[in-house]
Scaffold this active site. Structure first.
Site, short mmCIF file in Angstrom:
data_model
loop_
_atom_site.label_atom_id
_atom_site.label_comp_id
_atom_site.label_asym_id
_atom_site.label_seq_id
_atom_site.Cartn_x
_atom_site.Cartn_y
_atom_site.Cartn_z
N ASP A 47 -19.10 31.62 -82.54
CA ASP A 47 -17.98 31.88 -83.38
C ASP A 47 -18.54 31.41 -84.79
O ASP A 47 -19.46 30.46 -84.99
CB ASP A 47 -16.87 31.21 -82.99
CG ASP A 47 -15.93 31.86 -81.93
OD1 ASP A 47 -16.36 33.22 -81.72
OD2 ASP A 47 -15.32 31.21 -81.29
N TYR A 75 -21.88 23.38 -73.77
CA TYR A 75 -20.97 23.43 -75.14
C TYR A 75 -19.99 22.12 -75.19
O TYR A 75 -19.72 21.54 -73.94
CB TYR A 75 -19.81 24.68 -75.13
CG TYR A 75 -20.32 26.04 -75.21
CD1 TYR A 75 -20.62 26.48 -76.31
CD2 TYR A 75 -20.59 26.73 -73.95
CE1 TYR A 75 -21.22 27.80 -76.44
CE2 TYR A 75 -21.17 27.83 -73.98
CZ TYR A 75 -21.46 28.49 -75.18
OH TYR A 75 -21.82 29.82 -75.18
N ASP A 89 -8.19 28.94 -81.97
CA ASP A 89 -8.92 27.91 -82.65
C ASP A 89 -8.10 27.35 -83.86
O ASP A 89 -7.09 27.90 -84.15
CB ASP A 89 -10.27 28.43 -82.88
CG ASP A 89 -10.20 29.34 -84.04
OD1 ASP A 89 -9.34 29.78 -84.54
OD2 ASP A 89 -11.36 29.95 -84.18
N ARG A 181 -12.86 29.00 -76.45
CA ARG A 181 -11.52 29.26 -76.98
C ARG A 181 -10.41 29.45 -75.83
O ARG A 181 -9.32 28.94 -75.82
CB ARG A 181 -11.15 30.26 -78.13
CG ARG A 181 -11.98 29.85 -79.40
CD ARG A 181 -11.75 30.82 -80.62
NE ARG A 181 -12.71 32.09 -80.31
CZ ARG A 181 -12.37 33.26 -80.49
NH1 ARG A 181 -11.18 33.42 -81.17
NH2 ARG A 181 -13.31 34.33 -80.35
#
Length: 301
Positions: A47, A75, A89, A181
């Protein structure tokens, strides 16, 4: 007659520590320009506001992109509790709020629901295509976006830190196609407190880690110079998750021409995918059929 591409015949992997505020495509274009490369691609979109590992392939290394894309990735991300956003987000518009806040124990228990084989609905603001159009384009236009759930393998999902009641920092190791997300959104729903991602960083992707990542500042400072080449990793690094077999010079020539050829392999099952090397250099990827490798893609020497 095909149009000849301009640029250098350069191959290899560049591990970029992507900054926030740039799309993955913009980073790839910057790398391609800096190296004056004929061809470039990346192994897994981040992203725009995410940071961390963006593995960029140049030249012949682009043929190994699928193997890195399919590899596990890790992550680290921070979830904000108490609010849901339309983008899942911090950049999105808050669409719902909650005064509830989970305990550490409740978070750890809820995380178990998101480990293993799970089904995940991508965010409405994502690059998933609906009738040939990106979901985010429809969402930005105010259209209703309904996306089907997709399977995802989550190797692990753990609580790293709890800075305060409103936030939790997590680490997730997952397979191809995971949306962090969506994890934050669904975790907030499961805990009854709502949630969205505040910060996201990819710490490793297959064989590549953020610690070895090159910054855009470094890339721009040495752009168009051969000094930049020192940051390149060999294309063979993109094949790290495949078994390697070896071959002779004669067999390498046959394989590069797309023909089956004898290889030296041990412990591999019939039909198993592998890559062939001659003197340490990748020659081809294919299926081991008895004493031969049947190539599916080949690398130009």
């Amino acid at each position: 007659m095909a149009r000849k591409r301009k640029g250098r015949d350069i191959s290899g992997w560049l591990v970029v520590d992507k900054p926030a505020g740039m799309t993955s495509t913009a980073v790839v274009n910057k790398v391609k320009w800096a190296f004056d490369a004929k061809k470039a691609g990346h192994a897994g979109t981040l992203d725009p506001d995410a940071t961390g590992v963006l593995a960029v392939a140049l030249g012949e290394a682009t043929k190994t992109v699928p193997f890195v894309t399919d590899a596990l990735k890790a992550y680290e991300f921070t979830v904000t509790f108490g609010a849901a956003t339309n983008t899942d987000d911090a950049e999105g518009e808050v669409i719902a709020r909650s005064d509830a806040r989970p305990t550490d124990a409740e978070i750890k228990e809820a995380l178990n629901r998101f480990v293993g084989d799970i089904d995940q609905v991508p965010p409405a603001f994502s690059a998933v295509k609906i009738d040939g159009q990106r979901a985010y384009a429809k969402a930005r236009a105010g259209e209703e976006v309904e996306l089907a759930a997709r399977p995802l393998w989550v190797e692990s999902l753990i609580l790293l830190e709890r800075p305060d009641a409103d936030h939790a920092t997590l680490e997730m190791v997952c397979g191809k196609g995971g949306y962090v997300r969506s994890i934050a959104r669904d975790l907030g729903d499961a805990l009854g407190c709502l949630g969205h991602v505040r910060e996201l960083r990819r710490v490793w992707s297959g064989p590549f880690t953020a610690q070895e990542g090159v910054t855009l500042a470094q890339i721009e400072a040495e752009a168009k110079s051969e000094a930049l080449d020192r940051f390149l990793r060999p294309l063979e690094d993109g094949l790290a998750d495949l078994p390697c077999v070896t071959c002779s010079a004669e067999a390498a020539t046959r394989l590069r021409n797309g023909n089956p050829a004898p290889v030296i392999a041990s412990g591999l099952d019939y039909g198993e995918e592998a890559w062939a090397a001659h003197e340490g250099r990748a020659v081809a990827v294919g299926r081991v059929m008895g004493p031969e490798l049947h190539p599916s893609r080949v690398f130009v020497s």
